[in-house]
Scaffold this motif. Structure first.
Motif, PDB file in Angstrom:
ATOM      1  N   LEU A 190       0.832  -1.203   0.000  1.00 10.39           N
ATOM      2  CA  LEU A 190       0.000   0.000   0.000  1.00 10.39           C
ATOM      3  C   LEU A 190       0.871   1.259   0.000  1.00 10.39           C
ATOM      4  O   LEU A 190       0.598   2.221  -0.728  1.00 10.39           O
ATOM      5  CB  LEU A 190      -0.905  -0.014   1.232  1.00 10.39           C
ATOM      6  CG  LEU A 190      -1.949   1.107   1.331  1.00 10.39           C
ATOM      7  CD1 LEU A 190      -2.917   1.040   0.171  1.00 10.39           C
ATOM      8  CD2 LEU A 190      -2.718   0.993   2.649  1.00 10.39           C
ATOM      9  N   ARG A 191       1.939   1.242   0.787  1.00 12.94           N
ATOM     10  CA  ARG A 191       2.858   2.394   0.810  1.00 12.94           C
ATOM     11  C   ARG A 191       3.500   2.600  -0.567  1.00 12.94           C
ATOM     12  O   ARG A 191       3.667   3.739  -1.015  1.00 12.94           O
ATOM     13  CB  ARG A 191       3.922   2.194   1.874  1.00 12.94           C
ATOM     14  CG  ARG A 191       5.031   3.236   1.825  1.00 12.94           C
ATOM     15  CD  ARG A 191       6.002   3.110   2.957  1.00 12.94           C
ATOM     16  NE  ARG A 191       5.535   3.816   4.145  1.00 12.94           N
ATOM     17  CZ  ARG A 191       5.610   5.132   4.298  1.00 12.94           C
ATOM     18  NH1 ARG A 191       6.086   5.890   3.325  1.00 12.94           N
ATOM     19  NH2 ARG A 191       5.189   5.694   5.402  1.00 12.94           N
ATOM     20  N   SER A 192       3.861   1.508  -1.236  1.00 13.81           N
ATOM     21  CA  SER A 192       4.458   1.619  -2.560  1.00 13.81           C
ATOM     22  C   SER A 192       3.502   2.293  -3.537  1.00 13.81           C
ATOM     23  O   SER A 192       3.895   3.177  -4.315  1.00 13.81           O
ATOM     24  CB  SER A 192       4.845   0.229  -3.069  1.00 13.81           C
ATOM     25  OG  SER A 192       5.368   0.307  -4.375  1.00 13.81           O
ATOM     26  N   LEU A 193       2.225   1.889  -3.482  1.00 12.55           N
ATOM     27  CA  LEU A 193       1.224   2.523  -4.348  1.00 12.55           C
ATOM     28  C   LEU A 193       1.025   3.988  -3.982  1.00 12.55           C
ATOM     29  O   LEU A 193       0.887   4.849  -4.861  1.00 12.55           O
ATOM     30  CB  LEU A 193      -0.107   1.760  -4.237  1.00 12.55           C
ATOM     31  CG  LEU A 193      -0.116   0.334  -4.778  1.00 12.55           C
ATOM     32  CD1 LEU A 193      -1.429  -0.356  -4.438  1.00 12.55           C
ATOM     33  CD2 LEU A 193       0.111   0.331  -6.292  1.00 12.55           C
ATOM     34  N   ASP A 194       1.018   4.272  -2.683  1.00 17.29           N
ATOM     35  CA  ASP A 194       0.868   5.664  -2.241  1.00 17.29           C
ATOM     36  C   ASP A 194       2.047   6.511  -2.692  1.00 17.29           C
ATOM     37  O   ASP A 194       1.891   7.677  -3.066  1.00 17.29           O
ATOM     38  CB  ASP A 194       0.742   5.728  -0.717  1.00 17.29           C
ATOM     39  CG  ASP A 194      -0.625   5.258  -0.225  1.00 17.29           C
ATOM     40  OD1 ASP A 194      -1.591   5.360  -1.002  1.00 17.29           O
ATOM     41  OD2 ASP A 194      -0.709   4.795   0.921  1.00 17.29           O
ATOM     42  N   ASP A 195       3.253   5.924  -2.648  1.00 11.58           N
ATOM     43  CA  ASP A 195       4.438   6.661  -3.076  1.00 11.58           C
ATOM     44  C   ASP A 195       4.360   7.002  -4.563  1.00 11.58           C
ATOM     45  O   ASP A 195       4.780   8.087  -4.989  1.00 11.58           O
ATOM     46  CB  ASP A 195       5.707   5.852  -2.796  1.00 11.58           C
ATOM     47  CG  ASP A 195       6.087   5.870  -1.318  1.00 11.58           C
ATOM     48  OD1 ASP A 195       5.590   6.751  -0.596  1.00 11.58           O
ATOM     49  OD2 ASP A 195       6.874   4.999  -0.889  1.00 11.58           O
TER      50      ASP A 195
END
Length: 475
Positions: free
Chosen positions: A244-249
């Protein structure tokens, strides 16, 4: 062949500025949001915080939803007994319109008042436990509100504005001071079972970053949804969060670190850490039997148990460094503290629920050396009328009511301000809601005029363009 390096939909001017000039402005914003307080940001950049040496590190706000009657609790008025049953207009003169305009006769308090402690504070028999702490209390008897209707008055008490959509004072405190515990929110609301009129916007962050909004903990063993992970192994949940953090980044990079995305990511990470911190926080098995009895957790009245548990959890929260903790009242079967009829039954049930737990909280904080650093505030959104509504109730009264504070740099045993002989209107040292907010911020080391946030083309603040510190109650 086209390179496809373009935005497929129209963008706003704000997005254009964010994406232009290599995102310089967004980089500055990201720096400011790097886990530190930036409430003093002004035209000259980040200033040194706190503005003053703080007298308090934390706030516990005991919110008495509905408006308790000051003249039946902490503001003794013998004239009400003298003129009991008399026509209010004939004795008191011109009366202001009330919420329901069902004005009865002057009504004396159904409860006895006595003086307590060396200070001689008058406290009614409704609060026998709190009365034992009279010398810890700074009682402000001249508070006023601009609103006589619950929703607007609740917004005014919480946000400094009678209109929906401003940040709550808990959010302002977190914005100004940051968090001293990365595993818990800086602003926690312990819900006893009643959401006040005005709803969750009483605890909102509004135009402040979403990381500062109030986190609502409901009563019971599981105060938050999904606090127990569904995954069998923690590594599975961590992998999901990393994805999820990767997508948010990716999204954040596209929008040059948009503030809303940054706040959402920060909230996800806090929520993940809370899955360990909150169960430990709410597990009271390590508390002694004496402590449980002190807070009323073994009281036969289940509403005392509910509020007692909230008070005990509030102490555990400030021990863990949570900046602002607000408690709402349990449902005692009436309409909050809002006794338009059946004053005796409603106020007795409410006091039975909160009196012993509040006294236990003050005792426990002092015994643990926490009261010196913790500001305890007891307040409702307004008071009640000295004349009856109908036969046995009291209507809303914003013209004069009582709030008290204890600990956190407050001078115990003092009484500030006065209402008239009937407890109707503030007549000496009138205190506005903005003054109350300015004083709370001051005790935390914040100058209310410097704690601003640029929004809508102006520097917004909790106290708007008003407010003065009530220095007479400071230690």
């Amino acid at each position: 062949m086209h390179c496809n390096r373009f935005t497929a939909r129209p963008i706003t001017r704000r997005q254009l500025l964010q994406q232009g000039a290599h995102g310089i402005g967004a980089v500055a914003l990201a720096s400011l949001m790097n886990d530190r307080a930036f409430g003093a940001q002004g035209g000259t950049g980040l200033q040194q915080l706190p503005h003053y040496p703080p007298k308090a590190k934390n706030v516990i706000f005991l919110y008495m939803d509905g408006g308790p009657s000051h003249i039946d609790t902490f503001d003794y008025k013998p004239a009400l007994e003298k003129y009991n049953g008399r026509n209010a207009s004939e004795v008191m003169g011109k009366l202001e319109p009330t919420q329901f305009d069902n004005v009865g006769t002057i009504m004396g308090s159904p409860w006895d008042f006595k003086q307590h402690g060396e200070s001689g504070h008058w406290v009614s028999s409704l609060f026998p436990h709190v009365a034992k702490h009279a010398d810890k209390l700074a009682v402000i008897k001249s508070c006023t509100s601009l609103f006589s209707e619950h929703t607007a008055a609740n917004y005014f008490l919480h946000t400094g504005s009678g209109l929906q959509g401003r940040p709550s004072m808990g959010a302002w405190v977190g914005y100004g001071l940051g968090s001293s515990n990365q595993n818990l929110p800086g602003f926690v609301v312990l819900n006893g079972g009643l959401i006040p009129p005005g709803g969750l916007d009483n605890f909102n962050s509004s135009f402040l970053p979403a990381t500062y909004q109030g986190s609502i903990f409901k009563a019971g063993k599981e105060p938050l949804a999904n606090i127990v992970p569904m995954e069998e192994k923690s590594v599975l949940q961590r992998n999901k969060l990393d994805a999820l953090r990767s997508l948010d980044d990716l999204a954040a990079g596209h929008f040059n670190r948009d503030r809303a995305i940054e706040a959402a990511v920060a909230n996800y990470e806090t929520a993940f850490r809370m899955q360990t911190a909150v169960p430990d926080l709410m597990d009271l098995r390590g508390e002694s039997e004496a402590t449980r009895r002190l807070y009323g957790l073994e009281d036969p009245y289940d509403k005392t148990q509910i509020f007692g548990r909230q008070c005990l959890v509030a102490r555990r929260l400030v021990e863990r460094g949570v900046r602002f903790v607000e408690l709402t009242c349990p449902d005692v079967g009436g309409d909050r503290w809002d006794q338009h009829s059946e004053l005796r039954e409603g106020h007795e049930n409410n006091c039975k629920a909160v009196d012993q737990p509040i006294a236990g909280l003050l005792t426990d904080l002092q015994a643990r050396g926490l009261l010196e650093d913790t500001l305890v505030v007891w307040a409702g959104e307004f008071g009640r009328t000295p004349f009856a509504q109908g036969a046995n109730g009291r209507d809303h009264n914003p013209f004069g009511f009582t709030v008290w504070m204890a600990g956190g740099g407050v001078k115990g045993g003092v009484s500030y301000g006065e209402t008239d002989e009937f407890g109707y209107k503030a007549v000496q040292d009138r205190v506005e809601m903005h003054d109350l907010h300015a004083t709370i911020l001051y005790l935390l080391g914040l100058e209310h005029e410097k704690s601003t946030f640029r929004f809508g083309g102006r520097d917004m603040r909790l106290t708007d363009v008003h407010g003065r510190v009530i220095k007479e109650i400071l230690a």
